[in-house]
Design a protein around this motif. Structure first.
Motif, PDB file in Angstrom:
ATOM      1  N   GLY A   1       7.206  -8.026  -3.539  1.00 14.12           N
ATOM      2  CA  GLY A   1       7.613  -7.794  -2.155  1.00 14.12           C
ATOM      3  C   GLY A   1       8.504  -6.584  -2.002  1.00 14.12           C
ATOM      4  O   GLY A   1       8.687  -6.073  -0.902  1.00 14.12           O
ATOM      5  N   GLN A   2       9.084  -6.113  -3.091  1.00 15.19           N
ATOM      6  CA  GLN A   2       9.949  -4.940  -3.093  1.00 15.19           C
ATOM      7  C   GLN A   2       9.469  -3.898  -4.094  1.00 15.19           C
ATOM      8  O   GLN A   2       9.387  -2.726  -3.780  1.00 15.19           O
ATOM      9  N   ARG A   3       9.189  -4.389  -5.311  1.00 14.68           N
ATOM     10  CA  ARG A   3       8.844  -3.479  -6.410  1.00 14.68           C
ATOM     11  C   ARG A   3       7.716  -4.090  -7.240  1.00 14.68           C
ATOM     12  O   ARG A   3       7.450  -5.286  -7.182  1.00 14.68           O
ATOM     13  N   PHE A   4       7.100  -3.246  -8.037  1.00 11.46           N
ATOM     14  CA  PHE A   4       6.042  -3.716  -8.931  1.00 11.46           C
ATOM     15  C   PHE A   4       6.675  -4.315 -10.180  1.00 11.46           C
ATOM     16  O   PHE A   4       7.578  -3.741 -10.776  1.00 11.46           O
ATOM     17  N   ASN A   5       6.183  -5.494 -10.571  1.00  9.38           N
ATOM     18  CA  ASN A   5       6.748  -6.157 -11.744  1.00  9.38           C
ATOM     19  C   ASN A   5       5.743  -6.317 -12.884  1.00  9.38           C
ATOM     20  O   ASN A   5       6.064  -6.897 -13.912  1.00  9.38           O
ATOM     21  N   GLY A   6       4.537  -5.798 -12.720  1.00  6.31           N
ATOM     22  CA  GLY A   6       3.569  -5.856 -13.803  1.00  6.31           C
ATOM     23  C   GLY A   6       2.277  -5.145 -13.465  1.00  6.31           C
ATOM     24  O   GLY A   6       1.984  -4.873 -12.296  1.00  6.31           O
ATOM     25  N   VAL A   7       1.521  -4.828 -14.522  1.00  7.91           N
ATOM     26  CA  VAL A   7       0.191  -4.250 -14.357  1.00  7.91           C
ATOM     27  C   VAL A   7      -0.701  -4.733 -15.498  1.00  7.91           C
ATOM     28  O   VAL A   7      -0.254  -4.875 -16.634  1.00  7.91           O
TER      29      VAL A   7
ATOM     30  N   VAL B   1      -0.668  -8.660  -4.934  1.00 10.27           N
ATOM     31  CA  VAL B   1      -1.316  -7.850  -5.973  1.00 10.27           C
ATOM     32  C   VAL B   1      -1.930  -6.615  -5.317  1.00 10.27           C
ATOM     33  O   VAL B   1      -2.578  -6.710  -4.278  1.00 10.27           O
ATOM     34  N   LEU B   2      -1.695  -5.465  -5.924  1.00  9.97           N
ATOM     35  CA  LEU B   2      -2.330  -4.226  -5.506  1.00  9.97           C
ATOM     36  C   LEU B   2      -3.426  -3.928  -6.524  1.00  9.97           C
ATOM     37  O   LEU B   2      -3.174  -3.948  -7.733  1.00  9.97           O
TER      38      LEU B   2
ATOM     39  N   GLU C   1      12.489   3.505  -9.777  1.00  7.20           N
ATOM     40  CA  GLU C   1      12.744   2.883  -8.466  1.00  7.20           C
ATOM     41  C   GLU C   1      11.624   1.921  -8.061  1.00  7.20           C
ATOM     42  O   GLU C   1      11.882   0.926  -7.390  1.00  7.20           O
ATOM     43  N   LEU C   2      10.410   2.216  -8.475  1.00  3.47           N
ATOM     44  CA  LEU C   2       9.256   1.426  -8.050  1.00  3.47           C
ATOM     45  C   LEU C   2       8.969   0.224  -8.944  1.00  3.47           C
ATOM     46  O   LEU C   2       8.286  -0.714  -8.526  1.00  3.47           O
TER      47      LEU C   2
ATOM     48  N   LEU D   1       0.827  -1.211   0.000  1.00  2.00           N
ATOM     49  CA  LEU D   1       0.000   0.000   0.000  1.00  2.00           C
ATOM     50  C   LEU D   1       0.858   1.258   0.000  1.00  2.00           C
ATOM     51  O   LEU D   1       0.575   2.206  -0.725  1.00  2.00           O
ATOM     52  N   ARG D   2       1.930   1.253   0.782  1.00  3.21           N
ATOM     53  CA  ARG D   2       2.850   2.398   0.807  1.00  3.21           C
ATOM     54  C   ARG D   2       3.438   2.621  -0.593  1.00  3.21           C
ATOM     55  O   ARG D   2       3.430   3.733  -1.113  1.00  3.21           O
ATOM     56  N   ASN D   3       3.927   1.545  -1.212  1.00  7.68           N
ATOM     57  CA  ASN D   3       4.481   1.662  -2.553  1.00  7.68           C
ATOM     58  C   ASN D   3       3.413   2.033  -3.566  1.00  7.68           C
ATOM     59  O   ASN D   3       3.691   2.734  -4.535  1.00  7.68           O
ATOM     60  N   GLY D   4       2.184   1.589  -3.351  1.00  9.70           N
ATOM     61  CA  GLY D   4       1.082   1.959  -4.234  1.00  9.70           C
ATOM     62  C   GLY D   4       0.819   3.455  -4.215  1.00  9.70           C
ATOM     63  O   GLY D   4       0.621   4.079  -5.261  1.00  9.70           O
ATOM     64  N   HIS D   5       0.841   4.049  -3.032  1.00 11.71           N
ATOM     65  CA  HIS D   5       0.657   5.501  -2.935  1.00 11.71           C
ATOM     66  C   HIS D   5       1.806   6.234  -3.630  1.00 11.71           C
ATOM     67  O   HIS D   5       1.587   7.215  -4.338  1.00 11.71           O
TER      68      HIS D   5
END
Length: 130
Positions: free
Chosen positions: A110-116, A80-81, A25-26, A5-9
């Motif tokens: 767990g660290q970064r987003f890898n897809g959408v 998944v976010l 970075e994300l 959630l923090r990374n999502g914001h």
């Protein structure tokens, strides 16, 4: 607040502000982004790699539209976010307003987003350019 959630914001803030450094970075290098089929200008397809998504996906959208995301809701699905978002803005060429609802399904390692996977009404986008 947990990391997804923090990374999502942070992710939506970077998208809204066009912050390329924060996006790098994300997102992982091998990021895979799928934009909704039927989007105008051939935008609705799979983009392989973070740079391709930023340049050919979101960057190409920015050539035609001036848009900002407005977060409605964000859900933590574990790895998944899920983001429920409205993009609001205008067509650059004509100034015609556009508001398009989205669902984003962001995979997270767990660290970064890898897809959408992005889901939107592609007709709204095509109509805006008509």
């Amino acid at each position: 607040m947990n990391s997804i959630l923090r990374n999502g914001h942070e992710l939506y803030a970077a998208l809204s502000g066009g912050n390329v450094d924060a996006l790098r970075e994300l997102l992982t290098d091998n990021f895979r982004g799928e934009l909704t089929a039927g989007l105008p200008k051939g935008l609705g397809r799979l983009y392989e790699g973070r740079e391709a998504m930023m340049r050919e996906g979101w960057g190409a959208v920015g050539q035609w539209f001036e848009m900002s995301p407005v977060m409605e809701q964000m859900f933590d699905g574990g790895d998944v976010l899920i983001g429920h978002v409205h993009y609001v803005g205008k067509v650059k060429r004509t100034g015609k307003p556009i508001r398009a609802a989205f669902a984003h399904f962001w995979s997270f390692d767990g660290q970064r987003f890898n897809g959408v996977t992005q889901v939107t009404d592609s007709g709204v986008w095509r109509d805006a350019l008509a």
